[in-house]
Each structure stands twice: as C-alpha cells, then as structure tokens.
Design an enzyme around this catalytic site. Structure first.
Site, PDB file in Angstrom:
ATOM      1  N   GLY A  98     -34.058  10.769  40.291  1.00 15.32           N
ATOM      2  CA  GLY A  98     -34.071  10.044  41.553  1.00 15.32           C
ATOM      3  C   GLY A  98     -33.073  10.620  42.543  1.00 15.32           C
ATOM      4  O   GLY A  98     -32.075  11.219  42.164  1.00 15.32           O
ATOM      5  N   GLU A 120     -26.541  15.598  35.270  1.00 15.39           N
ATOM      6  CA  GLU A 120     -27.674  15.846  36.165  1.00 15.39           C
ATOM      7  C   GLU A 120     -27.682  17.293  36.630  1.00 15.39           C
ATOM      8  O   GLU A 120     -28.738  17.937  36.668  1.00 15.39           O
ATOM      9  CB  GLU A 120     -27.627  14.913  37.378  1.00 15.39           C
ATOM     10  CG  GLU A 120     -27.980  13.476  37.050  1.00 15.39           C
ATOM     11  CD  GLU A 120     -27.836  12.539  38.230  1.00 15.39           C
ATOM     12  OE1 GLU A 120     -27.212  12.917  39.254  1.00 15.39           O
ATOM     13  OE2 GLU A 120     -28.338  11.415  38.139  1.00 15.39           O
TER      14      GLU A 120
END
Length: 135
Positions: free
Chosen positions: A83, A104
């Site tokens: 996201g 991430e």
C-alpha cells in the site's frame, strides 16, 4: 468508508499473481483487504510462496492459509504488492509511514515488479502531508 475501494484495488492486484510466483506482501489497511482475496485464490489452487514485510502481515497470511517464507530466505521476488501512504496526481507516492519501512524497502528492492495500491484517502494534491521516518 473506503473499504469498497480497498477491496477493488486489492482484487485487481491479486489478479496479477500467477502460480509459481514468490510474492511480497506489504503492510497496512489495503493489504489487509488483499489477504482474504489472495487466500481464496490459494484455496482454489494458486501455488505461491509469500514474503511478508511485517510480522503482522505474516501472521494474518499464515492464518489464512498462505505459505510464508522467511524474510531473509528469498533473494528474488517476482511481484510485491504494498500500500501507498500518499500519492499525488502525477503518481508520485510516499511509502513507509507505517513503521515497516526497512523490510518494505528490502522486499521492494528484491522484487522484479511492484504494485502499489491505495484508496482515495491516500490521494493528495501534493505529497508530504504525512510524516515519514528518515534513517
């Protein structure tokens, strides 16, 4: 309020996943909407291995029946879905405000392809509304 949008973009992203892929799974509310959709495809025979960018995502994915590989066990990932925290009209995005920034970045760097997903609440006329950790 944006749950229908989140499910819509999550479903579109999951359609990009093919059997045999190693899939990076991001963190956050939109990815949380993606996991049940992906789990349904796995139950229907989609054969994947996933790498999660957070322990929360790993736990949720495992509980849903998605096979999770160790974070440091894969040097190449076919596709990562994560996201965005903020995105502007020129499709410039900010990620990492949720606290899983290091993982991430490592997963994204190992990925051949990345899909960033978000709902209308992530749209901004100019990025920079939300603080992002710098380190």
């Amino acid at each position: 309020m944006y749950e229908a949008d989140k499910r819509l973009v999550a479903r579109a992203a999951v359609e990009e996943i093919r059997s045999g892929m190693v899939v990076g799974l991001g963190t956050g509310s939109t990815v949380a909407e993606l996991l049940p959709i992906l789990a349904e495809r796995v139950r229907d025979g989609l054969g994947i291995i996933a790498v999660a960018t957070s322990e929360a995502t790993a736990r949720t994915a495992r509980a849903a029946g998605i096979e999770i590989a160790a974070f440091d066990d894969r040097s190449m990932i076919d596709l990562t879905i994560d996201g965005v925290d903020e995105i502007d009209g020129s499709l410039r995005a900010i990620k990492g405000a949720g606290g899983a920034l290091l993982r991430e970045k490592v997963v994204a760097t190992a990925s051949l392809r990345m899909i960033a997903i978000g709902d209308a609440s992530k749209c901004s006329p100019a990025i920079g509304r939300r603080p992002v950790p710098v380190g």
